[in-house]
Scaffold this active site. Structure first.
Site, PDB file in Angstrom:
ATOM      1  N   ARG A  57      12.512   4.221  13.266  1.00 34.16           N
ATOM      2  CA  ARG A  57      11.347   5.108  13.170  1.00 34.16           C
ATOM      3  C   ARG A  57      10.367   4.849  14.327  1.00 34.16           C
ATOM      4  O   ARG A  57      10.785   4.403  15.381  1.00 34.16           O
ATOM      5  CB  ARG A  57      10.712   4.934  11.782  1.00 34.16           C
ATOM      6  CG  ARG A  57      11.691   5.296  10.646  1.00 34.16           C
ATOM      7  CD  ARG A  57      11.073   5.127   9.287  1.00 34.16           C
ATOM      8  NE  ARG A  57       9.938   6.023   9.113  1.00 34.16           N
ATOM      9  CZ  ARG A  57       9.051   5.922   8.108  1.00 34.16           C
ATOM     10  NH1 ARG A  57       9.209   4.967   7.205  1.00 34.16           N
ATOM     11  NH2 ARG A  57       8.042   6.766   8.022  1.00 34.16           N
ATOM     12  N   ALA A  60       3.185  -0.640   4.956  1.00 38.18           N
ATOM     13  CA  ALA A  60       2.759  -0.752   6.357  1.00 38.18           C
ATOM     14  C   ALA A  60       2.139  -2.112   6.683  1.00 38.18           C
ATOM     15  O   ALA A  60       2.012  -2.459   7.869  1.00 38.18           O
ATOM     16  CB  ALA A  60       1.790   0.373   6.701  1.00 38.18           C
ATOM     17  N   TYR A 104      11.614   8.730   1.835  1.00 42.71           N
ATOM     18  CA  TYR A 104      11.591   7.651   0.834  1.00 42.71           C
ATOM     19  C   TYR A 104      12.355   7.974  -0.453  1.00 42.71           C
ATOM     20  O   TYR A 104      12.379   7.149  -1.359  1.00 42.71           O
ATOM     21  CB  TYR A 104      10.134   7.312   0.486  1.00 42.71           C
ATOM     22  CG  TYR A 104       9.336   6.842   1.685  1.00 42.71           C
ATOM     23  CD1 TYR A 104       9.729   5.712   2.404  1.00 42.71           C
ATOM     24  CD2 TYR A 104       8.205   7.535   2.114  1.00 42.71           C
ATOM     25  CE1 TYR A 104       9.019   5.293   3.519  1.00 42.71           C
ATOM     26  CE2 TYR A 104       7.477   7.111   3.221  1.00 42.71           C
ATOM     27  CZ  TYR A 104       7.898   5.994   3.920  1.00 42.71           C
ATOM     28  OH  TYR A 104       7.197   5.576   5.024  1.00 42.71           O
ATOM     29  N   ARG A 114       5.633  12.540  -2.618  1.00 42.37           N
ATOM     30  CA  ARG A 114       5.608  13.100  -1.263  1.00 42.37           C
ATOM     31  C   ARG A 114       6.721  12.466  -0.432  1.00 42.37           C
ATOM     32  O   ARG A 114       7.272  11.446  -0.799  1.00 42.37           O
ATOM     33  CB  ARG A 114       4.280  12.780  -0.558  1.00 42.37           C
ATOM     34  CG  ARG A 114       3.060  13.230  -1.252  1.00 42.37           C
ATOM     35  CD  ARG A 114       1.830  12.852  -0.450  1.00 42.37           C
ATOM     36  NE  ARG A 114       1.990  13.201   0.975  1.00 42.37           N
ATOM     37  CZ  ARG A 114       1.073  12.980   1.895  1.00 42.37           C
ATOM     38  NH1 ARG A 114      -0.061  12.414   1.568  1.00 42.37           N
ATOM     39  NH2 ARG A 114       1.280  13.309   3.147  1.00 42.37           N
ATOM     40  N   ARG A 171       6.538   0.570  13.804  1.00 41.08           N
ATOM     41  CA  ARG A 171       7.270   0.030  12.643  1.00 41.08           C
ATOM     42  C   ARG A 171       8.361  -0.954  13.065  1.00 41.08           C
ATOM     43  O   ARG A 171       9.049  -1.519  12.219  1.00 41.08           O
ATOM     44  CB  ARG A 171       7.889   1.162  11.827  1.00 41.08           C
ATOM     45  CG  ARG A 171       6.886   2.132  11.245  1.00 41.08           C
ATOM     46  CD  ARG A 171       7.555   3.149  10.333  1.00 41.08           C
ATOM     47  NE  ARG A 171       6.736   4.326  10.174  1.00 41.08           N
ATOM     48  CZ  ARG A 171       5.734   4.458   9.287  1.00 41.08           C
ATOM     49  NH1 ARG A 171       5.465   3.467   8.465  1.00 41.08           N
ATOM     50  NH2 ARG A 171       5.028   5.573   9.218  1.00 41.08           N
ATOM     51  N   HIS A 207      12.823  -2.622   2.458  1.00 43.23           N
ATOM     52  CA  HIS A 207      12.272  -1.310   2.836  1.00 43.23           C
ATOM     53  C   HIS A 207      13.224  -0.220   2.389  1.00 43.23           C
ATOM     54  O   HIS A 207      14.447  -0.366   2.530  1.00 43.23           O
ATOM     55  CB  HIS A 207      12.070  -1.201   4.346  1.00 43.23           C
ATOM     56  CG  HIS A 207      11.129  -2.233   4.872  1.00 43.23           C
ATOM     57  ND1 HIS A 207       9.770  -2.151   4.670  1.00 43.23           N
ATOM     58  CD2 HIS A 207      11.353  -3.389   5.537  1.00 43.23           C
ATOM     59  CE1 HIS A 207       9.198  -3.209   5.206  1.00 43.23           C
ATOM     60  NE2 HIS A 207      10.140  -3.985   5.724  1.00 43.23           N
ATOM     61  N   LEU A 208      12.667   0.862   1.902  1.00 42.71           N
ATOM     62  CA  LEU A 208      13.488   2.021   1.538  1.00 42.71           C
ATOM     63  C   LEU A 208      14.076   2.674   2.779  1.00 42.71           C
ATOM     64  O   LEU A 208      15.266   2.987   2.833  1.00 42.71           O
ATOM     65  CB  LEU A 208      12.626   3.041   0.782  1.00 42.71           C
ATOM     66  CG  LEU A 208      12.260   2.667  -0.656  1.00 42.71           C
ATOM     67  CD1 LEU A 208      11.027   3.436  -1.103  1.00 42.71           C
ATOM     68  CD2 LEU A 208      13.429   2.945  -1.588  1.00 42.71           C
ATOM     69  N   SER A 209      13.217   2.914   3.758  1.00 45.33           N
ATOM     70  CA  SER A 209      13.659   3.520   5.013  1.00 45.33           C
ATOM     71  C   SER A 209      14.096   2.411   5.973  1.00 45.33           C
ATOM     72  O   SER A 209      14.035   1.223   5.622  1.00 45.33           O
ATOM     73  CB  SER A 209      12.510   4.335   5.628  1.00 45.33           C
ATOM     74  OG  SER A 209      11.453   3.465   6.031  1.00 45.33           O
ATOM     75  N   PRO A 244       0.796  -1.228   0.000  1.00 44.36           N
ATOM     76  CA  PRO A 244       0.000   0.000   0.000  1.00 44.36           C
ATOM     77  C   PRO A 244       0.828   1.278   0.000  1.00 44.36           C
ATOM     78  O   PRO A 244       1.825   1.385   0.716  1.00 44.36           O
ATOM     79  CB  PRO A 244      -0.806  -0.108   1.302  1.00 44.36           C
ATOM     80  CG  PRO A 244      -0.922  -1.571   1.545  1.00 44.36           C
ATOM     81  CD  PRO A 244       0.359  -2.166   1.036  1.00 44.36           C
ATOM     82  N   ASN A 245       0.373   2.203  -0.791  1.00 42.72           N
ATOM     83  CA  ASN A 245       0.871   3.581  -0.863  1.00 42.72           C
ATOM     84  C   ASN A 245       2.209   3.736  -1.579  1.00 42.72           C
ATOM     85  O   ASN A 245       2.642   4.855  -1.838  1.00 42.72           O
ATOM     86  CB  ASN A 245       0.947   4.224   0.536  1.00 42.72           C
ATOM     87  CG  ASN A 245      -0.405   4.230   1.220  1.00 42.72           C
ATOM     88  OD1 ASN A 245      -1.387   4.640   0.610  1.00 42.72           O
ATOM     89  ND2 ASN A 245      -0.477   3.757   2.445  1.00 42.72           N
ATOM     90  N   GLU A 305      12.700  -9.461   2.294  1.00 38.54           N
ATOM     91  CA  GLU A 305      11.890  -8.317   2.744  1.00 38.54           C
ATOM     92  C   GLU A 305      12.696  -7.046   2.495  1.00 38.54           C
ATOM     93  O   GLU A 305      13.879  -6.986   2.835  1.00 38.54           O
ATOM     94  CB  GLU A 305      11.598  -8.471   4.243  1.00 38.54           C
ATOM     95  CG  GLU A 305      10.856  -7.298   4.839  1.00 38.54           C
ATOM     96  CD  GLU A 305      10.685  -7.438   6.357  1.00 38.54           C
ATOM     97  OE1 GLU A 305      10.995  -8.513   6.914  1.00 38.54           O
ATOM     98  OE2 GLU A 305      10.251  -6.449   6.974  1.00 38.54           O
ATOM     99  N   ASN A 353       8.327  -5.446  -0.665  1.00 42.80           N
ATOM    100  CA  ASN A 353       8.195  -4.266   0.191  1.00 42.80           C
ATOM    101  C   ASN A 353       6.702  -4.148   0.445  1.00 42.80           C
ATOM    102  O   ASN A 353       5.962  -3.624  -0.400  1.00 42.80           O
ATOM    103  CB  ASN A 353       8.749  -3.008  -0.476  1.00 42.80           C
ATOM    104  CG  ASN A 353       8.672  -1.815   0.486  1.00 42.80           C
ATOM    105  OD1 ASN A 353       7.984  -1.878   1.516  1.00 42.80           O
ATOM    106  ND2 ASN A 353       9.366  -0.745   0.152  1.00 42.80           N
ATOM    107  N   ASP A 397       1.872 -15.531   6.572  1.00 42.29           N
ATOM    108  CA  ASP A 397       1.513 -16.948   6.407  1.00 42.29           C
ATOM    109  C   ASP A 397       1.574 -17.363   4.940  1.00 42.29           C
ATOM    110  O   ASP A 397       2.011 -18.471   4.620  1.00 42.29           O
ATOM    111  CB  ASP A 397       0.107 -17.215   6.959  1.00 42.29           C
ATOM    112  CG  ASP A 397       0.091 -17.308   8.485  1.00 42.29           C
ATOM    113  OD1 ASP A 397       1.169 -17.334   9.097  1.00 42.29           O
ATOM    114  OD2 ASP A 397      -1.017 -17.355   9.048  1.00 42.29           O
ATOM    115  N   HIS A 443       3.859  -4.404   9.142  1.00 34.78           N
ATOM    116  CA  HIS A 443       3.740  -4.281  10.596  1.00 34.78           C
ATOM    117  C   HIS A 443       2.421  -4.837  11.126  1.00 34.78           C
ATOM    118  O   HIS A 443       2.183  -4.801  12.328  1.00 34.78           O
ATOM    119  CB  HIS A 443       3.890  -2.805  10.993  1.00 34.78           C
ATOM    120  CG  HIS A 443       5.002  -2.118  10.270  1.00 34.78           C
ATOM    121  ND1 HIS A 443       6.306  -2.555  10.340  1.00 34.78           N
ATOM    122  CD2 HIS A 443       5.011  -1.062   9.412  1.00 34.78           C
ATOM    123  CE1 HIS A 443       7.069  -1.788   9.577  1.00 34.78           C
ATOM    124  NE2 HIS A 443       6.313  -0.878   9.000  1.00 34.78           N
TER     125      HIS A 443
END
Ligand code: CA2
Length: 146
Positions: A107, A77, A23, A18, A111, A100-102, A10-11, A98, A74, A87, A80
């Protein structure tokens, strides 16, 4: 040719529009192209799916059992919160990374939990755009070692 499935949660479709301080400024498509080029250099193809819906991602993992040799995810959210996505990934037998950019560990506390960490081979976080290339290298190395 073996295929890597790159999943974006998502997102992440909003990357480049933004929050560049967190990111970066690249769009998701630019990250995908970088990953695809790296995969091609390793003799692998790369397919990408972005979805804002948890069920779409779960079904993509199910389908990947027939089509893909490895998965880079990735999950945004959902990382988390989604025990269901974890599963689904547990059932996929190929290499799983797995991404992640950040660096979520640096954080907000929510997270700091990953529902995916328990089922992946390893995690890459905090390397920004470089992470997409490193993740392809990791999957390629794990496939070569099989
Ligand atoms: O650092 C990452 O790659 C994350 O997976 C990104 C997720 C976040 O929830 C994770 O904790 C870490 C958020 C993706 C949201 O992407 C945006 C893109 C542009 C503008 C706002 C959010």
């Amino acid at each position: 040719m073996q295929e890597i499935l790159l999943l974006s949660g998502p997102n992440l479709d909003l990357l480049g529009t933004r929050s560049p301080e967190i990111y970066g400024s690249m769009t998701l498509e630019e990250h995908v192209e970088a990953a695809r080029s790296r995969a091609a250099a390793a003799g692998l193809s790369l397919r990408h799916l972005q979805s804002n819906f948890e069920g779409d991602l779960i079904e993509a993992v199910h389908a990947a059992r027939e089509t893909s040799a490895g998965i880079i995810i990735n999950a945004g959210a959902l990382t988390h919160s989604s025990w269901a996505l974890g599963d689904a990934l547990a059932i996929f037998s190929g290499p799983k990374v797995e991404l992640h950019l950040s660096n979520p560990a640096a954080r907000e506390p929510f997270r700091h939990v990953s529902t995916l960490a328990r089922v992946v081979d390893g995690s890459l976080a905090g390397f920004g755009a470089l992470g997409y290339v490193l993740a392809v290298d990791a999957v390629a190395a794990l496939l070569a070692a099989r």
